[in-house]
Design an enzyme around this catalytic site. Structure first.
Site, mmCIF file in Angstrom:
data_model
loop_
_atom_site.group_PDB
_atom_site.id
_atom_site.type_symbol
_atom_site.label_atom_id
_atom_site.label_comp_id
_atom_site.label_asym_id
_atom_site.label_seq_id
_atom_site.Cartn_x
_atom_site.Cartn_y
_atom_site.Cartn_z
ATOM 1 C CD GLU A 97 -2.913 1.237 2.345
ATOM 2 O OE1 GLU A 97 -2.943 0.142 2.939
ATOM 3 O OE2 GLU A 97 -3.291 2.358 2.510
ATOM 4 C CE LYS A 128 -4.908 -17.044 13.408
ATOM 5 N NZ LYS A 128 -4.386 -18.193 12.585
ATOM 6 C CG ASP A 163 -1.714 -16.385 12.313
ATOM 7 O OD1 ASP A 163 -2.315 -15.683 11.179
ATOM 8 O OD2 ASP A 163 -2.466 -17.250 12.674
ATOM 9 C CG HIS A 203 -13.371 23.726 11.984
ATOM 10 N ND1 HIS A 203 -13.952 22.606 12.685
ATOM 11 C CD2 HIS A 203 -13.222 24.601 12.629
ATOM 12 C CE1 HIS A 203 -14.048 23.120 13.843
ATOM 13 N NE2 HIS A 203 -13.604 24.605 13.863
#
Ligand code: ADP
Length: 561
Positions: free
Chosen positions: A238, A370, A446, A544
């Site tokens: 990525e 998991k 893992d 904002h």
């Protein structure tokens, strides 16, 4: 250097022929001959001229030697004029080749350029084509392997049995790969086979290998955590992730560093057992939760390992079924195998005490491994870590390009309120899982445990009169180890080594894995700071200004739209 010069020579040799190549002597020798000739005849003719003047001999009376000298003078003059004239004109109108002169500094660039030139000569379009990743060439299979491939394709030898049959894991992978290509008709070119130790994964990391996937590893840091600087390896595809985490590390470093505490450390496993009645299930629950029984149970549990130490037992009842969540310390191992072995010992013991107990499964999902589960978020699993830093006002503005108020507001609206609106479970953060996954893959953890390991609540608060930022991440279930599983593989082991947490800790068992958990939390802190700042600077500040601080009359704005 020798290689570079060789390449250069080869290039010249294979390049176009030059005009000077037609000369009987090398260019520098030819030039030397003509120079010598030119100056010799000029000297001779000047001497003859002086003699004629002294002896009053008319200049137009010339001897045979003088005629020869004049011819040689003209010939050498024309040659030298031609040579220097052409060189001068070339230097004016032609662009200079970067490789005309080779300096030591240019050598590194030169070799690449030369290779590029070689390639482009072979295929004129190659330079314009996108970079193609080509796997290392795979050696053609030896004849005896051909036979085995055929047997695998025909189903006579099961693919999974190749390692045990051949006793050579690399050969088994290559045969399996070839058989797979033939049965599927699909090429695996691009998936490398060579350069990997297949013996190292046998019986531990991966079955039936046919190659390995390459993931780039980037480095974020230094991450200044508890007074020590760490270079954090992140395996990711990525873009921007490493750069962003690096920016967060920079902000933390410039502000004096982050501080972390591992406040809980225990791996869990929860089998499910069933009885004939809910009453019997409840009796077992009471038995397990009776403090007097704990000593006996922990003796049974601990006998399975040098490092597994039972910490607590928590039960949940569902009718006739009982879910028993065992928590134990596991040294430097992530601990799933270790805790499972201990639990099996206890179950064997319990059957003797409760013969009507039916063990349905060593894991009943109350562990919970998991899968997103509140039990991990509330009770913790693996290492529970809190990590904090105070980022100074000027660093927020200079490094993170935003301001404290915007960050605090965005954190409240996004990480807390937004996640609450989404019904998040442990997901009160911007992108903890990005950093967790990248560090996990790099260090041989893992990656599936990213699910609960990424549980994180990010808090931001303005302090010191609203000037500085207090930021923290609380992560209750970071599941990491520095021994076992993928941690022992060469690449992953190198990344652990970089962090100084490779293998079993020399002092207190578990200190390496706890430090790794702290580094994961510290890296998440850096990632949170950077992404939140990017969002605050890019969108929130603008919105904002538009919606909260605008000098325009909002009612009019609304009315006009
Ligand atoms: P996991 O329980 O995380 O699946 P493994 O069972 O694969 O891990 O690896 C743990 C193994 O490593 C055990 O056999 C254990 O005895 C051994 N070991 C050696 N040193 C340590 C240590 N410092 N901490 C934990 N386990 C260790």
């Amino acid at each position: 250097m020798a290689v570079k010069m060789e390449s250069h020579k080869q290039l010249s040799a294979s390049g176009k022929e030059k005009a000077s190549d037609a000369l009987p002597l090398p260019l520098y020798l030819t030039n030397g001959v003509f120079f010598t000739l030119f100056f010799s005849v000029v000297y001779f003719l000047l001497l003859r001229w002086r003699e004629k003047i002294r002896n009053s001999v008319p200049l137009h009376v010339i001897t045979l030697s003088e005629i020869s000298a004049i011819v040689l003078f003209l010939a050498s003059f024309i040659y030298l004029l031609g040579f220097f004239g052409i060189s001068f004109v070339q230097s004016l109108i032609l662009p200079r080749s970067p490789h005309d002169e080779i300096s030591d500094e240019d050598d590194e660039i030169l070799i690449d350029d030369l290779m590029l030139k070689e390639d482009s000569r072979a295929a004129p379009c190659a330079a314009a084509a996108p970079t193609k990743i080509v796997a290392a060439p795979i050696q053609p299979l030896p004849e005896e392997d051909e036979e085995i491939v055929k047997s695998v394709v025909e189903g006579k030898i099961p693919s999974y049995a190749l390692e045990s049959k051949l006793g050579d894991c690399r050969r088994a992978a290559s045969i399996r790969r070839e058989a797979l290509q033939r049965t599927t008709g699909k090429s695996l070119a691009g998936l490398p086979l060579e350069g990997f130790n297949y013996e190292a994964i046998l019986g531990q990391c991966c079955e039936m290998p046919v190659g390995y996937v390459q993931i780039p590893v980037g480095i974020a840091g230094p991450l200044l955590l508890d007074g020590i600087e760490y270079s954090v390896p992140m395996a990711t595809t990525e873009g921007c992730l490493v750069a962003s985490t690096n920016r967060g590390c920079k902000a933390i470093l410039a502000s004096g560093g982050a501080t972390s505490t591992v406040h809980r450390d225990g791996m869990t496993r929860a089998p499910v057992v069933r009885f004939g009645s809910a009453k019997r299930a409840a009796e077992l629950k009471l038995f397990l939760e009776e403090p007097l029984n704990f000593e006996t149970l922990s003796l049974v549990f601990n006998s399975s390992s040098r490092f597994g130490r039972l910490q607590k037992i928590k039960c949940a009842i569902a009718g006739k079924n009982l879910y028993i969540r065992f928590t134990c310390s596991t040294g430097d191992a992530m601990g799933m195998n270790m805790v499972s072995k201990g639990v099996q010992n206890v179950l064997d013991f319990l059957v003797s005490q409760f013969p009507d107990m039916d063990v349905l499964g060593i894991s009943g999902n109350y562990c919970s491994d998991k899968k997103p589960a509140a039990v991990n978020w509330i009770e913790g699993r693996g290492k529970s870590v809190v990590c904090e830093a105070i980022i100074k006002e000027e660093i927020v503005s200079k490094v993170l390009k935003t301001n404290v108020a915007s960050l605090v507001e965005l954190n409240m609206l996004k990480n807390l309120t937004g996640s609450a609106m989404a019904g998040a479970l442990g997901g009160f953060n911007a992108h903890a899982s990005n950093i967790v996954s990248a560090v996990y893959i790099a260090t041989g953890q893992d990656p599936a445990q990213n699910v609960e390991s990424s549980h994180c609540i990010t808090m931001m608060e303005a302090i010191n009169g609203g000037k500085d930022l207090h930021v923290s991440v609380s992560m209750p279930s970071i599941e990491v180890g520095t021994v076992g599983g993928g941690t022992q593989l060469a690449s992953q082991s190198a990344c652990l080594n970089l962090l100084g947490v490779k293998g079993a800790s020399k002092g207190v068992p578990g200190s390496n894995s706890r430090l790794l958990a702290s580094i994961v939390a510290g890296s998440v802190l850096a990632g949170e700071l950077s992404l939140m700042s990017a969002i605050a600077a890019g969108q929130l500040v603008k919105s904002h200004m538009k919606y909260n601080r605008s000098s325009k009359d909002v009612t009019k704005l609304t009315a006009s739209t």
